[in-house]
Enzyme design. Structure first.
Site, mmCIF file in Angstrom:
data_model
loop_
_atom_site.group_PDB
_atom_site.id
_atom_site.type_symbol
_atom_site.label_atom_id
_atom_site.label_comp_id
_atom_site.label_asym_id
_atom_site.label_seq_id
_atom_site.Cartn_x
_atom_site.Cartn_y
_atom_site.Cartn_z
ATOM 1 N N ASP A 79 -14.829 -9.530 3.276
ATOM 2 C CA ASP A 79 -13.977 -8.871 2.300
ATOM 3 C C ASP A 79 -14.592 -7.492 2.059
ATOM 4 O OD1 ASP A 79 -11.948 -8.480 0.483
ATOM 5 O OD2 ASP A 79 -12.391 -10.232 -0.746
ATOM 6 N N ARG A 122 0.796 -1.233 0.000
ATOM 7 C CA ARG A 122 0.000 0.000 0.000
ATOM 8 C C ARG A 122 0.830 1.286 0.000
ATOM 9 N NH1 ARG A 122 -4.056 -2.581 -1.790
ATOM 10 N NH2 ARG A 122 -5.424 -3.675 -0.339
ATOM 11 N N HIS A 162 -13.962 -8.220 -7.294
ATOM 12 C CA HIS A 162 -14.082 -6.765 -7.280
ATOM 13 C C HIS A 162 -15.079 -6.299 -8.340
ATOM 14 C CE1 HIS A 162 -10.111 -7.287 -5.345
ATOM 15 N NE2 HIS A 162 -10.411 -6.172 -4.710
#
Length: 539
Positions: free
Chosen positions: A289, A112, A216
């Protein structure tokens, strides 16, 4: 230990929490390191007004967690780490109840954040043979890096058995396709993190490995028998959930054999309550999630309805809730009291565990670059030795081509500048040079640096580039060094007249390992962490 949390524990004052406070603790909202001051103040107000329990940090609103189609450009910020640390302190100060701070740091904070230690992907670790000590050290180092930044909860490791080479979202994040090896390696990683004092999350139950759909973007359907699922996909969870798991992350996956309604596991009471709680016996915290993923977020128009449905199904914590205000209100009004209490207690137990860790971080053991070096040398994998191309004793008569643009050029520069091997980049070659390459009769050394670690769009290569590579490999007498995702192998012709050397990463340490191998100073020790699903030319 945080003094505020210690005060709540000593006074037993969690019993005095309002219902809204307890429900607020079930929410983990997404926060962004490179956010605007306006966004930061909005987050502070949300934390204060709705008693948010946890934060999950992402790089920016253009990062993959929100930018699924990749249409927004991620802006590099060399000060992201300092920004992260300051924001954690600021948000903790804004909260009346200490926040659990989480991040996806599967291969370190570098997942990240710029300018932080990056460790090898799980698939790279999967290539190690008897490498559990090294994997433990990776988990330990990542844990220390998390703690030093102020992060209590690393949402890792991935326990998915990646049996589908076209998997668009797991792939390199999995330890491989063998359930025993995935379990053993994940256990070592967890042990390292636990020694450092960081919480874990086993993900993505019941198993996201055998699909070519990215959750996603859409809802993956795992069309296997219940027996097959429980014996294979669920196996790592079954073995590790009772002793090693601080939490289990539930994937947005439709499993018809377990719930014929087709509901995602995150919304299925059958999967969460009947299978995972009752049949498998797991009583710890269940976290979703990310709730902004299209596999579930597109199913509900009304704000907060998604989280309410997930709560009724049996989830304890909602990661990346997009509408926490509305969702908290709905659960307060419609949630069953004992269920709220049970979920709150699981969250609070994690907070007690996180804030009871020693406050003095002592960095011990091997340095990150030395650890990466050991892993690079131990994971190097060779497919076939070739019949014509035993490693040459001389560089004379060799040619070298580069596919991709490496960020570090240790290995290509070694071949070109030190060994004086003629080197060309495929992207810069003329039509005549390409024909000469394809018909070259002596040994061709090929360095492959995939632009993308994901299989989408041919791992980032142009179709013409792969055509040239394939034609070159078909002639035989090639030594290919792959500095990236080994699933690329499935797109190439496998010819036993060639050698395929898999390095898994393009780090400096992995290129140095390739150089040692080329010099004959390093023998392959690694093993491909998945079964080849490509025809092999024996000639």
């Amino acid at each position: 230990m945080s003094k505020r949390l210690e005060q709540h524990i000593e006074l037993g004052s969690t019993h005095d929490f309002s219902l809204k406070q307890k429900v607020g603790q079930l929410f983990m909202i997404a926060v962004f390191i490179n956010d605007s001051e306006e966004n930061i103040q909005q987050t502070e107000n949300l934390i204060q007004e709705h008693h948010i329990g946890a934060l999950c940090f992402f790089h920016s609103r253009a990062s993959a967690a929100t930018n699924f189609e990749g249409k927004k450009k991620v802006v590099y910020n060399e000060n992201s780490y300092e920004r992260l640390v300051s924001l954690i302190k600021r948000y903790q100060k804004a909260s009346s109840i200490p926040l659990l701070i989480a991040m996806d740091a599967e291969w370190g904070l570098a997942m990240r954040i710029e300018n932080t230690h990056q460790y090898p992907y799980a698939l790279t670790l999967g290539a190690l043979q008897n490498g559990e000590d090294l994997i433990h050290d990776v988990g330990y180092k990542i844990g220390l890096d998390c703690l030093e930044a102020g992060i209590h909860w690393n949402l890792a490791p991935v326990l998915d058995i990646n049996s589908n080479p076209e998997n668009p979202v797991i792939g390199y994040r999995s330890f491989g396709d063998d359930k025993e090896q995935v379990t053993k390696k994940a256990k070592a990683f967890i042990a390292g993190m636990r020694e450092a004092g960081v919480l874990n999350s086993l993900k993505h139950f019941p198993g996201h490995g055998d699909t070519n759909t990215d959750s996603h973007l859409a809802l993956p359907v795992i069309d296997k028998s219940a027996e097959n699922l429980l014996e294979n996909e669920c196996y790592p969870f079954t073995v590790l959930m009772h002793e090693e798991a601080d939490s289990i992350m539930i994937g947005h996956l439709s499993i018809p054999a377990l719930d014929s309604s087709g509901k995602p596991a995150t919304l299925s009471k059958i999967i969460l309550s009947d299978v995972l709680r009752k049949k498998m016996g797991y009583q710890g915290l269940l976290i979703s999630d990310a709730m902004n993923m299209h596999a579930v977020s597109k199913r509900f128009e009304e704000k907060g309805a998604l989280e309410l449905a997930a709560f009724h199904a049996g989830l304890d914590m909602f990661c990346f809730s997009e509408h926490p205000k509305e969702a908290i209100e709905k659960i307060v009004l419609q949630g069953e009291g004992q269920r709220i209490e049970s979920s709150f207690e699981r969250v609070w137990e994690l907070k007690e565990k996180a804030f009871n860790q020693p406050s003095n971080i002592v960095k011990t053991g091997i340095a990150p670059n030395e650890l990466n070096k050991e892993i690079a040398r131990a994971c190097l994998t060779e497919l076939f030795k070739g019949t014509k191309n035993k490693m040459p004793g001389s560089s004379q008569g060799l040619q070298h081509i580069i596919l991709g643009k490496p960020t570090t050029n240790i290995f290509p520069e070694y071949l070109e500048q030190k060994l004086k091997i003629k080197t060309s980049s495929v992207g810069d070659m003329t039509s005549e040079e390409i024909q000469d390459l394809i018909h070259f009769q002596k040994t061709t050394v090929i360095s492959v640096f995939p632009p993308s670690v994901k299989p989408k769009n041919r791992f980032g290569f142009a179709e013409e580039e792969l055509e040239i590579l394939n034609e070159t490999l078909k002639k035989g007498n090639c030594i290919l060094y792959l500095f990236g995702n080994p699933f690329l192998i499935h797109t190439l012709p496998l010819n036993k007249q060639n050698s395929y050397i898999i390095l898994y990463q393009d780090f400096l340490e992995f290129q140095e390992a390739a150089r040692s191998h080329f010099e004959g100073k390093l023998l392959p020790q690694g093993k491909l962490p998945f079964q080849l699903k490509t025809d092999i030319n024996e000639k």
